[in-house]
Design a protein around this motif. Sequence first.
Motif, PDB file in Angstrom:
ATOM      1  N   ARG A  93      11.939  -3.939  14.666  1.00 36.57           N
ATOM      2  CA  ARG A  93      11.110  -4.749  15.565  1.00 36.57           C
ATOM      3  C   ARG A  93      11.026  -6.200  15.107  1.00 36.57           C
ATOM      4  O   ARG A  93      11.010  -7.112  15.933  1.00 36.57           O
ATOM      5  CB  ARG A  93       9.718  -4.133  15.674  1.00 36.57           C
ATOM      6  CG  ARG A  93       9.726  -2.845  16.480  1.00 36.57           C
ATOM      7  CD  ARG A  93       8.362  -2.205  16.607  1.00 36.57           C
ATOM      8  NE  ARG A  93       8.375  -1.212  17.681  1.00 36.57           N
ATOM      9  CZ  ARG A  93       7.383  -0.382  17.953  1.00 36.57           C
ATOM     10  NH1 ARG A  93       6.262  -0.423  17.235  1.00 36.57           N
ATOM     11  NH2 ARG A  93       7.476   0.479  18.946  1.00 36.57           N
ATOM     12  N   ALA A  94      10.981  -6.414  13.814  1.00 35.66           N
ATOM     13  CA  ALA A  94      10.895  -7.779  13.302  1.00 35.66           C
ATOM     14  C   ALA A  94      12.177  -8.557  13.581  1.00 35.66           C
ATOM     15  O   ALA A  94      12.128  -9.757  13.904  1.00 35.66           O
ATOM     16  CB  ALA A  94      10.625  -7.743  11.799  1.00 35.66           C
ATOM     17  N   ALA A  95      13.317  -7.889  13.475  1.00 34.09           N
ATOM     18  CA  ALA A  95      14.599  -8.561  13.680  1.00 34.09           C
ATOM     19  C   ALA A  95      14.708  -9.147  15.079  1.00 34.09           C
ATOM     20  O   ALA A  95      15.337 -10.195  15.282  1.00 34.09           O
ATOM     21  CB  ALA A  95      15.742  -7.581  13.417  1.00 34.09           C
ATOM     22  N   LYS A  96      14.083  -8.501  16.050  1.00 38.55           N
ATOM     23  CA  LYS A  96      14.149  -8.996  17.430  1.00 38.55           C
ATOM     24  C   LYS A  96      13.412 -10.311  17.606  1.00 38.55           C
ATOM     25  O   LYS A  96      13.628 -11.025  18.582  1.00 38.55           O
ATOM     26  CB  LYS A  96      13.557  -7.945  18.375  1.00 38.55           C
ATOM     27  CG  LYS A  96      14.354  -6.645  18.425  1.00 38.55           C
ATOM     28  CD  LYS A  96      13.668  -5.624  19.327  1.00 38.55           C
ATOM     29  CE  LYS A  96      14.426  -4.303  19.337  1.00 38.55           C
ATOM     30  NZ  LYS A  96      13.751  -3.273  20.168  1.00 38.55           N
ATOM     31  N   HIS A  97      12.524 -10.639  16.671  1.00 29.39           N
ATOM     32  CA  HIS A  97      11.715 -11.856  16.792  1.00 29.39           C
ATOM     33  C   HIS A  97      11.944 -12.826  15.633  1.00 29.39           C
ATOM     34  O   HIS A  97      11.169 -13.761  15.454  1.00 29.39           O
ATOM     35  CB  HIS A  97      10.233 -11.471  16.867  1.00 29.39           C
ATOM     36  CG  HIS A  97       9.895 -10.578  18.029  1.00 29.39           C
ATOM     37  ND1 HIS A  97       9.822 -11.029  19.332  1.00 29.39           N
ATOM     38  CD2 HIS A  97       9.634  -9.244  18.086  1.00 29.39           C
ATOM     39  CE1 HIS A  97       9.524 -10.024  20.137  1.00 29.39           C
ATOM     40  NE2 HIS A  97       9.406  -8.924  19.408  1.00 29.39           N
ATOM     41  N   GLY A  99       0.830  -1.197   0.000  1.00 33.04           N
ATOM     42  CA  GLY A  99       0.000   0.000   0.000  1.00 33.04           C
ATOM     43  C   GLY A  99       0.865   1.248   0.000  1.00 33.04           C
ATOM     44  O   GLY A  99       2.061   1.199   0.289  1.00 33.04           O
ATOM     45  N   GLY A 100       0.252   2.379  -0.320  1.00 31.96           N
ATOM     46  CA  GLY A 100       1.015   3.613  -0.478  1.00 31.96           C
ATOM     47  C   GLY A 100       1.816   4.018   0.740  1.00 31.96           C
ATOM     48  O   GLY A 100       2.940   4.520   0.618  1.00 31.96           O
ATOM     49  N   VAL A 101       1.284   3.790   1.955  1.00 36.96           N
ATOM     50  CA  VAL A 101       1.997   4.179   3.171  1.00 36.96           C
ATOM     51  C   VAL A 101       3.225   3.300   3.398  1.00 36.96           C
ATOM     52  O   VAL A 101       4.135   3.671   4.141  1.00 36.96           O
ATOM     53  CB  VAL A 101       1.050   4.141   4.386  1.00 36.96           C
ATOM     54  CG1 VAL A 101       1.766   4.555   5.674  1.00 36.96           C
ATOM     55  CG2 VAL A 101      -0.136   5.083   4.164  1.00 36.96           C
ATOM     56  N   ALA A 102       3.287   2.152   2.746  1.00 30.16           N
ATOM     57  CA  ALA A 102       4.463   1.286   2.864  1.00 30.16           C
ATOM     58  C   ALA A 102       5.713   1.955   2.295  1.00 30.16           C
ATOM     59  O   ALA A 102       6.832   1.514   2.563  1.00 30.16           O
ATOM     60  CB  ALA A 102       4.217  -0.045   2.146  1.00 30.16           C
ATOM     61  N   GLU A 123      10.978 -12.033   9.004  1.00 26.04           N
ATOM     62  CA  GLU A 123      11.436 -11.403   7.770  1.00 26.04           C
ATOM     63  C   GLU A 123      10.398 -10.374   7.318  1.00 26.04           C
ATOM     64  O   GLU A 123       9.199 -10.670   7.276  1.00 26.04           O
ATOM     65  CB  GLU A 123      11.619 -12.443   6.663  1.00 26.04           C
ATOM     66  CG  GLU A 123      12.022 -11.832   5.322  1.00 26.04           C
ATOM     67  CD  GLU A 123      11.894 -12.789   4.145  1.00 26.04           C
ATOM     68  OE1 GLU A 123      12.421 -12.467   3.067  1.00 26.04           O
ATOM     69  OE2 GLU A 123      11.253 -13.852   4.317  1.00 26.04           O
ATOM     70  N   VAL A 124      10.850  -9.179   6.982  1.00 26.43           N
ATOM     71  CA  VAL A 124       9.961  -8.137   6.467  1.00 26.43           C
ATOM     72  C   VAL A 124      10.199  -7.982   4.975  1.00 26.43           C
ATOM     73  O   VAL A 124      11.338  -7.793   4.531  1.00 26.43           O
ATOM     74  CB  VAL A 124      10.204  -6.787   7.171  1.00 26.43           C
ATOM     75  CG1 VAL A 124       9.328  -5.697   6.549  1.00 26.43           C
ATOM     76  CG2 VAL A 124       9.910  -6.907   8.664  1.00 26.43           C
ATOM     77  N   ARG A 125       9.136  -8.065   4.217  1.00 30.08           N
ATOM     78  CA  ARG A 125       9.219  -7.891   2.765  1.00 30.08           C
ATOM     79  C   ARG A 125       8.382  -6.671   2.380  1.00 30.08           C
ATOM     80  O   ARG A 125       7.188  -6.627   2.629  1.00 30.08           O
ATOM     81  CB  ARG A 125       8.704  -9.138   2.033  1.00 30.08           C
ATOM     82  CG  ARG A 125       9.598 -10.343   2.285  1.00 30.08           C
ATOM     83  CD  ARG A 125       9.114 -11.650   1.715  1.00 30.08           C
ATOM     84  NE  ARG A 125       8.461 -11.636   0.436  1.00 30.08           N
ATOM     85  CZ  ARG A 125       8.577 -12.618  -0.479  1.00 30.08           C
ATOM     86  NH1 ARG A 125       9.389 -13.650  -0.250  1.00 30.08           N
ATOM     87  NH2 ARG A 125       7.901 -12.572  -1.599  1.00 30.08           N
ATOM     88  N   VAL A 126       9.040  -5.685   1.789  1.00 26.87           N
ATOM     89  CA  VAL A 126       8.364  -4.468   1.341  1.00 26.87           C
ATOM     90  C   VAL A 126       8.813  -4.184  -0.090  1.00 26.87           C
ATOM     91  O   VAL A 126      10.003  -4.072  -0.352  1.00 26.87           O
ATOM     92  CB  VAL A 126       8.705  -3.247   2.221  1.00 26.87           C
ATOM     93  CG1 VAL A 126       7.785  -2.075   1.882  1.00 26.87           C
ATOM     94  CG2 VAL A 126       8.614  -3.589   3.697  1.00 26.87           C
ATOM     95  N   PRO A 127       7.892  -4.064  -1.026  1.00 32.29           N
ATOM     96  CA  PRO A 127       8.283  -3.746  -2.404  1.00 32.29           C
ATOM     97  C   PRO A 127       8.909  -2.358  -2.471  1.00 32.29           C
ATOM     98  O   PRO A 127       8.738  -1.532  -1.570  1.00 32.29           O
ATOM     99  CB  PRO A 127       6.954  -3.783  -3.180  1.00 32.29           C
ATOM    100  CG  PRO A 127       5.992  -4.490  -2.283  1.00 32.29           C
ATOM    101  CD  PRO A 127       6.436  -4.224  -0.878  1.00 32.29           C
ATOM    102  N   ARG A 164       9.265   1.624   7.311  1.00 28.30           N
ATOM    103  CA  ARG A 164      10.160   0.552   6.875  1.00 28.30           C
ATOM    104  C   ARG A 164      11.240   0.263   7.915  1.00 28.30           C
ATOM    105  O   ARG A 164      11.509  -0.893   8.267  1.00 28.30           O
ATOM    106  CB  ARG A 164      10.800   0.922   5.532  1.00 28.30           C
ATOM    107  CG  ARG A 164       9.848   0.880   4.345  1.00 28.30           C
ATOM    108  CD  ARG A 164      10.465   1.496   3.102  1.00 28.30           C
ATOM    109  NE  ARG A 164       9.614   1.310   1.937  1.00 28.30           N
ATOM    110  CZ  ARG A 164       9.901   0.512   0.912  1.00 28.30           C
ATOM    111  NH1 ARG A 164      11.021  -0.164   0.889  1.00 28.30           N
ATOM    112  NH2 ARG A 164       9.069   0.390  -0.093  1.00 28.30           N
ATOM    113  N   VAL A 165      11.866   1.327   8.424  1.00 28.20           N
ATOM    114  CA  VAL A 165      12.948   1.158   9.393  1.00 28.20           C
ATOM    115  C   VAL A 165      12.443   0.539  10.687  1.00 28.20           C
ATOM    116  O   VAL A 165      13.037  -0.409  11.224  1.00 28.20           O
ATOM    117  CB  VAL A 165      13.627   2.517   9.677  1.00 28.20           C
ATOM    118  CG1 VAL A 165      14.573   2.410  10.875  1.00 28.20           C
ATOM    119  CG2 VAL A 165      14.388   3.001   8.447  1.00 28.20           C
ATOM    120  N   LEU A 166      11.337   1.056  11.204  1.00 26.36           N
ATOM    121  CA  LEU A 166      10.805   0.565  12.471  1.00 26.36           C
ATOM    122  C   LEU A 166      10.326  -0.875  12.355  1.00 26.36           C
ATOM    123  O   LEU A 166      10.520  -1.686  13.276  1.00 26.36           O
ATOM    124  CB  LEU A 166       9.663   1.473  12.937  1.00 26.36           C
ATOM    125  CG  LEU A 166       9.171   1.279  14.378  1.00 26.36           C
ATOM    126  CD1 LEU A 166      10.322   1.413  15.367  1.00 26.36           C
ATOM    127  CD2 LEU A 166       8.070   2.285  14.703  1.00 26.36           C
TER     128      LEU A 166
END
Length: 350
Positions: free
Chosen positions: A293-297, A278-281, A300-304, A287-289
């Motif tokens: 946060r994902a790395a601590k758990h 979505g546009g806010v992505a 994997e974060v995937r963002v186009p 993206r940074v946050l």
Amino acid sequence: MADEPLVLGIETSCDETGIGIVRGHTLLADALASSVDQHARFGGVVPEVASRAHLEAIVPTMQRALDDAKVTLADIDAIAVTSGPGLAGALLVGVAAAKGYALAADKPIYGVNHLAAHVAVDTLEHGPLPEPAVAMLVSGGHSSLLLVDDLTNGVTPLGATIDDAAGEAFDKVARLLGLGFPGGPVIDRTAKEGNPRSIAFPRGLTAPKDLAAHRFDFSFSGLKTAVARWVEARERDGEPVPLADVSASFQEAVCDVLTAKAIEACRTNGVSTLVIGGGVAANSRLRVLAEERAAKHGIEVRVPRPSLCTDNGAMVAALGSRLVAAGVAPSRLDLPADSAMPLTTVSVAG
């Protein structure tokens, strides 16, 4: 690769006329015509203006996409089109065009869900989507968390906004601060010069009593009102409004809630992949946050890339390609434009 379906996608759900052409997971063309400048003076999208712009742009944008991909309409294996949700008049332009092209070229047509397409577009950049995955879709009209077991068969809604969508809040706050439209990019830029901890704006639906009833839901209306009240108080006292600090603190409040609930949704459902679309992505802080946060758990974060986060034809073609490859039956030629298409409907049944 040559035996993979060549799919053309048409997107006209809001203010972007997009035509994309995809073979498998490979993007061959992504032509776009935007009417955003025509809406800027109104501070938001005017449906009638958007529909007229689509009518004027659809044919030349189609030709540009075919030229970019170096193919003809006869080479296309299937045509996918956003049939909902979105602005009714805008959707009708795309659906009517898709029917005309499908009938003229004798090609199957797939009416697809705009939100599911925002998930599918990630495959053009990062390859096949691990399933199950959690998808967070954040745009001007939607803020949703979805559990994706099989994108071609449907998704399970986990939560959604109960009032303003995240992108809508960005637009309204930008207008309040006199920063222009659309609000997302300009607040992102302005926030880089500000202190995100300078103003303690509220985090909607994060209190224990709210989490009990709305664990994965979002609310940004109260945040928008809090910003307005803070700005009004400064102006009433004759003090300058620190645009950078307000932008940074507002943006932090939005991204804090979005990422916290998205990571919690992944952990609760035992999922190790989070897709953001979505546009806010395209927002840099989101993206940074999310990554932090994902790395601590171990998630994997995937963002186009940003150009694929906003509305485009490539995402529609990407979903259409998955549907064709999965053997899903095409839609009927009388498929409707459904401005309120539910999240659970990925494609219009034939």
